[in-house]
Design a protein around this motif. Structure first.
Motif, PDB file in Angstrom:
ATOM      1  N   ALA A 173     -54.284  73.373  -7.431  1.00  0.00           N
ATOM      2  CA  ALA A 173     -53.491  73.999  -8.498  1.00  0.00           C
ATOM      3  C   ALA A 173     -52.005  73.715  -8.298  1.00  0.00           C
ATOM      4  O   ALA A 173     -51.278  73.462  -9.270  1.00  0.00           O
ATOM      5  N   CYS A 174     -51.548  73.747  -7.046  1.00  0.00           N
ATOM      6  CA  CYS A 174     -50.146  73.443  -6.765  1.00  0.00           C
ATOM      7  C   CYS A 174     -49.799  72.017  -7.189  1.00  0.00           C
ATOM      8  O   CYS A 174     -48.750  71.772  -7.792  1.00  0.00           O
ATOM      9  N   ASP A 175     -50.678  71.077  -6.864  1.00  0.00           N
ATOM     10  CA  ASP A 175     -50.444  69.686  -7.264  1.00  0.00           C
ATOM     11  C   ASP A 175     -50.367  69.558  -8.790  1.00  0.00           C
ATOM     12  O   ASP A 175     -49.455  68.925  -9.327  1.00  0.00           O
ATOM     13  N   LEU A 176     -51.333  70.151  -9.475  1.00  0.00           N
ATOM     14  CA  LEU A 176     -51.368  70.043 -10.937  1.00  0.00           C
ATOM     15  C   LEU A 176     -50.141  70.680 -11.574  1.00  0.00           C
ATOM     16  O   LEU A 176     -49.657  70.215 -12.615  1.00  0.00           O
ATOM     17  N   SER A 177     -49.619  71.744 -10.949  1.00  0.00           N
ATOM     18  CA  SER A 177     -48.502  72.489 -11.555  1.00  0.00           C
ATOM     19  C   SER A 177     -47.208  71.679 -11.578  1.00  0.00           C
ATOM     20  O   SER A 177     -46.248  72.066 -12.233  1.00  0.00           O
ATOM     21  N   VAL A 178     -47.189  70.567 -10.852  1.00  0.00           N
ATOM     22  CA  VAL A 178     -46.006  69.693 -10.903  1.00  0.00           C
ATOM     23  C   VAL A 178     -45.896  69.029 -12.274  1.00  0.00           C
ATOM     24  O   VAL A 178     -44.798  68.731 -12.743  1.00  0.00           O
ATOM     25  N   VAL A 179     -47.031  68.837 -12.924  1.00  0.00           N
ATOM     26  CA  VAL A 179     -47.060  68.114 -14.201  1.00  0.00           C
ATOM     27  C   VAL A 179     -47.372  69.042 -15.375  1.00  0.00           C
ATOM     28  O   VAL A 179     -46.763  68.937 -16.438  1.00  0.00           O
ATOM     29  N   ILE A 180     -48.314  69.960 -15.188  1.00  0.00           N
ATOM     30  CA  ILE A 180     -48.689  70.863 -16.272  1.00  0.00           C
ATOM     31  C   ILE A 180     -48.285  72.293 -15.897  1.00  0.00           C
ATOM     32  O   ILE A 180     -48.026  72.580 -14.721  1.00  0.00           O
ATOM     33  N   PRO A 181     -48.202  73.215 -16.862  1.00  0.00           N
ATOM     34  CA  PRO A 181     -47.782  74.596 -16.553  1.00  0.00           C
ATOM     35  C   PRO A 181     -48.681  75.239 -15.501  1.00  0.00           C
ATOM     36  O   PRO A 181     -49.896  74.994 -15.487  1.00  0.00           O
ATOM     37  N   PRO A 182     -48.112  76.035 -14.596  1.00  0.00           N
ATOM     38  CA  PRO A 182     -48.886  76.642 -13.516  1.00  0.00           C
ATOM     39  C   PRO A 182     -50.113  77.415 -13.981  1.00  0.00           C
ATOM     40  O   PRO A 182     -51.172  77.340 -13.344  1.00  0.00           O
ATOM     41  N   LYS A 183     -49.990  78.151 -15.078  1.00  0.00           N
ATOM     42  CA  LYS A 183     -51.140  78.936 -15.548  1.00  0.00           C
ATOM     43  C   LYS A 183     -52.305  78.024 -15.912  1.00  0.00           C
ATOM     44  O   LYS A 183     -53.464  78.338 -15.640  1.00  0.00           O
ATOM     45  N   ARG A 184     -52.001  76.886 -16.530  1.00  0.00           N
ATOM     46  CA  ARG A 184     -53.064  75.947 -16.888  1.00  0.00           C
ATOM     47  C   ARG A 184     -53.608  75.249 -15.644  1.00  0.00           C
ATOM     48  O   ARG A 184     -54.800  74.958 -15.545  1.00  0.00           O
ATOM     49  N   ALA A 185     -52.720  74.990 -14.697  1.00  0.00           N
ATOM     50  CA  ALA A 185     -53.154  74.372 -13.439  1.00  0.00           C
ATOM     51  C   ALA A 185     -54.143  75.294 -12.714  1.00  0.00           C
ATOM     52  O   ALA A 185     -55.158  74.833 -12.175  1.00  0.00           O
ATOM     53  N   ILE A 186     -53.858  76.579 -12.704  1.00  0.00           N
ATOM     54  CA  ILE A 186     -54.744  77.556 -12.059  1.00  0.00           C
ATOM     55  C   ILE A 186     -56.069  77.637 -12.797  1.00  0.00           C
ATOM     56  O   ILE A 186     -57.135  77.751 -12.184  1.00  0.00           O
ATOM     57  N   GLN A 187     -56.004  77.553 -14.107  1.00  0.00           N
ATOM     58  CA  GLN A 187     -57.248  77.582 -14.885  1.00  0.00           C
ATOM     59  C   GLN A 187     -58.131  76.392 -14.521  1.00  0.00           C
ATOM     60  O   GLN A 187     -59.338  76.548 -14.283  1.00  0.00           O
ATOM     61  N   ARG A 188     -57.553  75.194 -14.461  1.00  0.00           N
ATOM     62  CA  ARG A 188     -58.347  73.980 -14.186  1.00  0.00           C
ATOM     63  C   ARG A 188     -58.853  73.948 -12.741  1.00  0.00           C
ATOM     64  O   ARG A 188     -59.993  73.550 -12.480  1.00  0.00           O
ATOM     65  N   ALA A 189     -58.012  74.337 -11.798  1.00  0.00           N
ATOM     66  CA  ALA A 189     -58.358  74.189 -10.383  1.00  0.00           C
ATOM     67  C   ALA A 189     -59.180  75.362  -9.842  1.00  0.00           C
ATOM     68  O   ALA A 189     -59.937  75.183  -8.889  1.00  0.00           O
TER      69      ALA A 189
END
Length: 290
Positions: free
Chosen positions: A252-268
């Motif tokens: 989720a931390c990696d994804l949050s660099v590119v997409i919003p943190p809330k969406r990163a948490i949802q995906r990861a």
């Protein structure tokens, strides 16, 4: 970033040896190694392996047991052969198998060694992941490998194999999961057990900084707080251990660099969960923090 530990001389000797390979402890961490929440975990594991004992890493999923094993392998400068246990694990998966091959244009039967035989013959580490997923009748095949004898008679070749110096066994266990079975006492007694807890607080912050693309301190602090809330909820029975996986949090931390943190948490994290109650709980926590 430097981590300095006060280690016994015997442990320092291992780390000094490791420095000669230009791969000291702090470098290992930057390269994705395990960052212990308590230095005693690392000291005790190194001590046990140095004395020729097997270690069993016991803890929740996503707490870093495999990373711990990989870090120990690097500290000892030892390659590591791996066994991933399941109900389908059999003697061929452990020891190897026979196959047809050609030698001087003649067809011959060749034995292809498996991870146990390879680790023994090369004098390296053997990692047995999720050891309690294997059928109870399978692992007794290697009882002689796990005790003082360090030997096995290969049933496929009738060869008596004795482990070379340097051979060691690291196993990992997740207790209470579907498909797992309790380890029998004969097997458990062949290991020194090391509890591996979740990484929290400052250690988790350092882990995020060194093992993900996320560099914003404010966002990192929010992820550390989110993880602490997850772990507390696990202890309270509101979430399963899967939900608090450190591995998933790092994704989720990696994804949050590119997409919003809330969406990163949802995906990861959120979309991996089956229970609607857990999904809703994490969603509400995320909304509160982010």
């Amino acid at each position: 970033m430097n981590l300095t530990y006060s280690l016994p001389e015997s442990i320092q000797a291992i780390l000094e040896k490791n420095k000669k390979t230009n791969n000291p402890l702090n470098t290992l961490i930057r390269q994705g190694g395990y960052m212990p929440p308590n230095i005693d975990l690392l000291v005790d594991a190194i001590t046990a392996l140095s004395m020729g004992k097997n270690i069993l890493l016991k803890g929740p999923t996503g707490a870093g047991k495999t990373k711990f094993a990989e870090t120990l392998s690097n500290l000892f400068n030892q390659p590591m052969f791996s066994v991933n246990c399941s109900v389908d694990l059999d003697s061929e998966s452990l020891l190897g198998f026979k196959t047809l091959s050609y030698e001087d244009e003649k067809q011959v039967i060749e034995f292809i060694p498996g991870p146990v035989i390879n680790a023994m013959k090369h004098g390296t580490f053997l990692y047995i992941d999720e050891i309690n997923m294997a059928k109870p009748e399978t692992l007794p095949l290697i009882n002689g490998v796990l005790d003082y004898r360090r030997t096995i008679t290969n049933p496929f070749t009738n060869e008596m194999v004795t482990a070379k110096d340097g051979f060691g066994v690291i196993a990992a266990i997740n207790e209470g999961y579907v498909g797992t079975v309790p380890l029998n006492e004969a097997l458990k007694n062949r290991f020194v057990v090391i509890e591996v807890p979740y990484i929290k607080g400052e250690q988790l912050k350092q882990l995020i900084q060194t093992n993900t693309e996320l560099k914003d301190d404010k966002t990192i602090d929010l992820f550390v707080k989110l993880s602490a809330d997850f772990i507390q909820a696990v202890y309270q029975g509101k979430l399963s251990e899967d939900a608090a996986s450190i591995r998933a949090l790092l994704d989720a931390c990696d994804l949050s660099v590119v997409i919003p943190p809330k969406r990163a948490i949802q995906r990861a994290i959120i979309d991996k969960l089956n229970e609607e109650r857990e999904r809703e709980f994490i969603y509400n926590l995320t909304e509160t923090l982010f």
